[in-house]
Design a protein around this motif. Structure first.
Motif, PDB file in Angstrom:
ATOM      1  N   HIS A 151       0.822  -1.210   0.000  1.00 16.72           N
ATOM      2  CA  HIS A 151       0.000   0.000   0.000  1.00 16.72           C
ATOM      3  C   HIS A 151       0.857   1.261   0.000  1.00 16.72           C
ATOM      4  O   HIS A 151       0.454   2.286  -0.526  1.00 16.72           O
ATOM      5  CB  HIS A 151      -0.833   0.039   1.292  1.00 16.72           C
ATOM      6  N   LEU A 152       1.983   1.194   0.668  1.00 14.44           N
ATOM      7  CA  LEU A 152       2.773   2.417   0.869  1.00 14.44           C
ATOM      8  C   LEU A 152       3.805   2.622  -0.234  1.00 14.44           C
ATOM      9  O   LEU A 152       4.875   3.192   0.007  1.00 14.44           O
ATOM     10  CB  LEU A 152       3.422   2.400   2.260  1.00 14.44           C
ATOM     11  N   LYS A 153       3.478   2.128  -1.418  1.00 17.61           N
ATOM     12  CA  LYS A 153       4.317   2.392  -2.584  1.00 17.61           C
ATOM     13  C   LYS A 153       3.427   2.744  -3.768  1.00 17.61           C
ATOM     14  O   LYS A 153       2.315   2.224  -3.896  1.00 17.61           O
ATOM     15  CB  LYS A 153       5.150   1.159  -2.943  1.00 17.61           C
ATOM     16  N   ALA A 154       3.960   3.612  -4.641  1.00 20.13           N
ATOM     17  CA  ALA A 154       3.259   3.926  -5.883  1.00 20.13           C
ATOM     18  C   ALA A 154       4.150   3.507  -7.045  1.00 20.13           C
ATOM     19  O   ALA A 154       5.376   3.558  -6.948  1.00 20.13           O
ATOM     20  CB  ALA A 154       2.958   5.415  -5.948  1.00 20.13           C
ATOM     21  N   CYS A 211       7.099   5.262 -16.590  1.00 20.46           N
ATOM     22  CA  CYS A 211       8.565   5.059 -16.599  1.00 20.46           C
ATOM     23  C   CYS A 211       8.982   3.837 -15.773  1.00 20.46           C
ATOM     24  O   CYS A 211      10.164   3.563 -15.614  1.00 20.46           O
ATOM     25  CB  CYS A 211       9.299   6.314 -16.121  1.00 20.46           C
ATOM     26  N   ASP A 212       8.001   3.113 -15.215  1.00 19.74           N
ATOM     27  CA  ASP A 212       8.242   1.888 -14.460  1.00 19.74           C
ATOM     28  C   ASP A 212       9.096   2.113 -13.210  1.00 19.74           C
ATOM     29  O   ASP A 212       9.885   1.252 -12.836  1.00 19.74           O
ATOM     30  CB  ASP A 212       8.891   0.823 -15.380  1.00 19.74           C
ATOM     31  N   SER A 213       8.943   3.282 -12.583  1.00 23.53           N
ATOM     32  CA  SER A 213       9.666   3.509 -11.323  1.00 23.53           C
ATOM     33  C   SER A 213       8.707   3.303 -10.157  1.00 23.53           C
ATOM     34  O   SER A 213       7.484   3.430 -10.304  1.00 23.53           O
ATOM     35  CB  SER A 213      10.251   4.924 -11.286  1.00 23.53           C
ATOM     36  N   ARG A 214       9.285   2.976  -9.001  1.00 23.49           N
ATOM     37  CA  ARG A 214       8.470   2.761  -7.801  1.00 23.49           C
ATOM     38  C   ARG A 214       8.920   3.733  -6.722  1.00 23.49           C
ATOM     39  O   ARG A 214      10.113   4.014  -6.592  1.00 23.49           O
ATOM     40  CB  ARG A 214       8.608   1.320  -7.329  1.00 23.49           C
ATOM     41  N   HIS A 215       7.959   4.217  -5.921  1.00 18.73           N
ATOM     42  CA  HIS A 215       8.270   5.266  -4.950  1.00 18.73           C
ATOM     43  C   HIS A 215       7.543   4.996  -3.630  1.00 18.73           C
ATOM     44  O   HIS A 215       6.383   4.585  -3.655  1.00 18.73           O
ATOM     45  CB  HIS A 215       7.796   6.622  -5.500  1.00 18.73           C
ATOM     46  N   ALA A 216       8.253   5.249  -2.515  1.00 21.83           N
ATOM     47  CA  ALA A 216       7.578   5.200  -1.217  1.00 21.83           C
ATOM     48  C   ALA A 216       6.465   6.245  -1.272  1.00 21.83           C
ATOM     49  O   ALA A 216       6.685   7.363  -1.753  1.00 21.83           O
ATOM     50  CB  ALA A 216       8.566   5.530  -0.114  1.00 21.83           C
ATOM     51  N   TRP A 217       5.258   5.877  -0.806  1.00 17.22           N
ATOM     52  CA  TRP A 217       4.113   6.775  -0.990  1.00 17.22           C
ATOM     53  C   TRP A 217       3.128   6.658   0.164  1.00 17.22           C
ATOM     54  O   TRP A 217       2.627   5.568   0.430  1.00 17.22           O
ATOM     55  CB  TRP A 217       3.381   6.420  -2.303  1.00 17.22           C
ATOM     56  N   SER A 218       2.848   7.756   0.864  1.00 13.50           N
ATOM     57  CA  SER A 218       1.864   7.659   1.947  1.00 13.50           C
ATOM     58  C   SER A 218       0.677   8.599   1.712  1.00 13.50           C
ATOM     59  O   SER A 218      -0.289   8.582   2.462  1.00 13.50           O
ATOM     60  CB  SER A 218       2.524   7.973   3.289  1.00 13.50           C
ATOM     61  N   ASP A 219       0.728   9.414   0.649  1.00 15.07           N
ATOM     62  CA  ASP A 219      -0.333  10.400   0.376  1.00 15.07           C
ATOM     63  C   ASP A 219      -1.375   9.823  -0.586  1.00 15.07           C
ATOM     64  O   ASP A 219      -1.160   8.787  -1.189  1.00 15.07           O
ATOM     65  CB  ASP A 219       0.293  11.660  -0.235  1.00 15.07           C
ATOM     66  N   PRO A 220      -2.469  10.566  -0.783  1.00 18.57           N
ATOM     67  CA  PRO A 220      -3.478  10.110  -1.746  1.00 18.57           C
ATOM     68  C   PRO A 220      -2.952  10.100  -3.181  1.00 18.57           C
ATOM     69  O   PRO A 220      -2.018  10.839  -3.517  1.00 18.57           O
ATOM     70  CB  PRO A 220      -4.596  11.155  -1.615  1.00 18.57           C
ATOM     71  N   LEU A 221      -3.552   9.254  -4.001  1.00 15.95           N
ATOM     72  CA  LEU A 221      -3.212   9.200  -5.429  1.00 15.95           C
ATOM     73  C   LEU A 221      -4.378   9.679  -6.296  1.00 15.95           C
ATOM     74  O   LEU A 221      -4.229   9.833  -7.505  1.00 15.95           O
ATOM     75  CB  LEU A 221      -2.860   7.760  -5.834  1.00 15.95           C
ATOM     76  N   VAL A 222      -5.536   9.921  -5.661  1.00 16.99           N
ATOM     77  CA  VAL A 222      -6.740  10.190  -6.446  1.00 16.99           C
ATOM     78  C   VAL A 222      -6.610  11.447  -7.306  1.00 16.99           C
ATOM     79  O   VAL A 222      -7.197  11.529  -8.382  1.00 16.99           O
ATOM     80  CB  VAL A 222      -7.995  10.235  -5.529  1.00 16.99           C
ATOM     81  N   ASP A 223      -5.827  12.421  -6.875  1.00 17.32           N
ATOM     82  CA  ASP A 223      -5.658  13.650  -7.666  1.00 17.32           C
ATOM     83  C   ASP A 223      -4.602  13.527  -8.759  1.00 17.32           C
ATOM     84  O   ASP A 223      -4.229  14.528  -9.366  1.00 17.32           O
ATOM     85  CB  ASP A 223      -5.317  14.834  -6.741  1.00 17.32           C
ATOM     86  N   ARG A 224      -4.106  12.306  -8.971  1.00 16.57           N
ATOM     87  CA  ARG A 224      -3.115  12.015 -10.009  1.00 16.57           C
ATOM     88  C   ARG A 224      -1.864  12.897  -9.891  1.00 16.57           C
ATOM     89  O   ARG A 224      -1.532  13.656 -10.807  1.00 16.57           O
ATOM     90  CB  ARG A 224      -3.712  12.167 -11.421  1.00 16.57           C
ATOM     91  N   PRO A 225      -1.168  12.818  -8.747  1.00 25.60           N
ATOM     92  CA  PRO A 225       0.076  13.595  -8.596  1.00 25.60           C
ATOM     93  C   PRO A 225       1.126  13.127  -9.611  1.00 25.60           C
ATOM     94  O   PRO A 225       1.066  11.985 -10.063  1.00 25.60           O
ATOM     95  CB  PRO A 225       0.521  13.278  -7.170  1.00 25.60           C
ATOM     96  N   PRO A 226       2.083  14.007  -9.988  1.00 28.39           N
ATOM     97  CA  PRO A 226       3.085  13.609 -10.980  1.00 28.39           C
ATOM     98  C   PRO A 226       4.079  12.615 -10.411  1.00 28.39           C
ATOM     99  O   PRO A 226       4.394  12.633  -9.218  1.00 28.39           O
ATOM    100  CB  PRO A 226       3.790  14.931 -11.310  1.00 28.39           C
ATOM    101  N   CYS A 227       4.586  11.759 -11.267  1.00 29.38           N
ATOM    102  CA  CYS A 227       5.640  10.815 -10.864  1.00 29.38           C
ATOM    103  C   CYS A 227       6.886  11.627 -10.504  1.00 29.38           C
ATOM    104  O   CYS A 227       7.305  12.492 -11.275  1.00 29.38           O
ATOM    105  CB  CYS A 227       5.931   9.873 -12.032  1.00 29.38           C
ATOM    106  N   PRO A 228       7.503  11.357  -9.351  1.00 25.82           N
ATOM    107  CA  PRO A 228       8.698  12.111  -8.949  1.00 25.82           C
ATOM    108  C   PRO A 228       9.849  11.951  -9.944  1.00 25.82           C
ATOM    109  O   PRO A 228      10.733  12.794 -10.007  1.00 25.82           O
ATOM    110  CB  PRO A 228       9.081  11.501  -7.603  1.00 25.82           C
TER     111      PRO A 228
END
Ligand code: NAD
Length: 236
Positions: A115-118, A123-140
């Motif tokens: 759950h805590l990854k996006a 670009c097939d990258s993975r990121h530690a993630w604790s915030d919402p994704l519903v607003d479609r934030p940009p890939c870091p």
């Protein structure tokens, strides 16, 4: 007479039942609904293609919820076993929560993601993630608005299968904790391990679908069964 093989290498499979007493819902509640949703509406690639906002909102809620939950005695007992067991040990979890890690376990593989990854599908990258994704934030990394929860949905291939099957081949003991035995390939691990000579033990609230495949089945809440079993094992 069968000779008991000495136990050195252990594979432990955990499912939603180990986190139930931490207040995280198991998968198949009454009526076959998962937190009031049909599985097909929230946990498949087709659902995401059809209604991404619904799926992202559902996972946002769960991501937020797990951060308020705490590991229970079963998680901390497995962490103790991980720290003290001198042989190989692998905790393969179907859970997407992080309670094994927060309980202190190190040798953990998440076969259904976290759950805590996006995951950026551009670009097939993975990121530690604790915030919402519903607003479609940009890939870091690439800036595309293509992040999705890094969880394995029905119809997708689970992670780390090569490593898991390698560990099962080497296992002297296979233990399944809090899983219904309904979701493959995890449900087939007991058979793989047993065919290769491992002893098999199930710890669950009720007999799972594959219960008869285990040499031994102990029934009860994970928070009681797991610490007792770990004590027994470490006492030799
Ligand atoms: P499941 O819901 O199908 O089965 C849970 C099992 O745990 C049942 O057999 C039940 O009898 C048992 N159980 C319930 N409470 C228990 C307790 N206190 N102690 C011991 N056992 C208990 O779960 P599953 O087999 O893990 O299902 C697979 C899918 O569910 C996985 O794909 C997983 O990704 C997903 N899931 C994960 C979480 C999580 O991360 N915590 C939660 C729900 C679903």
């Amino acid at each position: 007479m069968a000779v008991m093989r000495e136990i050195r290498n252990i594979v432990i499979l955990t499912g939603a039942g180990i986190s139930a007493e931490s207040g995280i819902d198991t998968f198949r509640g009454a009526g076959g609904l998962w937190e009031n949703h049909r599985v097909e509406d929230v946990a498949t690639p087709e659902a995401f293609a059809r209604d991404p906002q619904l799926v992202l909102r559902f996972y946002d809620m769960r991501r937020e919820a797990i951060q308020t939950r705490q590991p229970n005695a079963a998680h901390t007992a497995l962490a103790r076993l991980d720290a003290e067991w001198p042989g190989d040990l692998l905790i393969v979890t179907q859970n997407v929560d992080d309670l094994h890690e927060r309980g202190g376990a190190r040798r953990v593989l998440h076969m259904h993601g976290e759950h805590l990854k996006a995951w950026c599908t551009r670009c097939d990258s993975r990121h530690a993630w604790s915030d919402p994704l519903v607003d479609r934030p940009p890939c870091p990394k690439c800036g595309a608005r293509s992040l999705r929860p890094d969880v394995v949905w029905f119809g997708e291939v689970p992670y780390h299968m090569d490593r898991i099957y390698r560990a099962l081949r080497e296992a002297d003991l296979f233990v399944s904790i809090g899983t219904s035995g309904a979701v493959y390939p995890a449900a087939g691990f007991v058979q793989n391990a047993r065919e290769l000579g491992a002893r098999t033990l199930e710890l669950n609230l009720e007999p799972s679908q594959g219960s008869r495949l285990f040499h031994e089945s102990r029934l009860g809440p994970a928070s009681e069964l797991v610490p007792a079993w770990v004590d027994e094992l470490l006492a030799g």
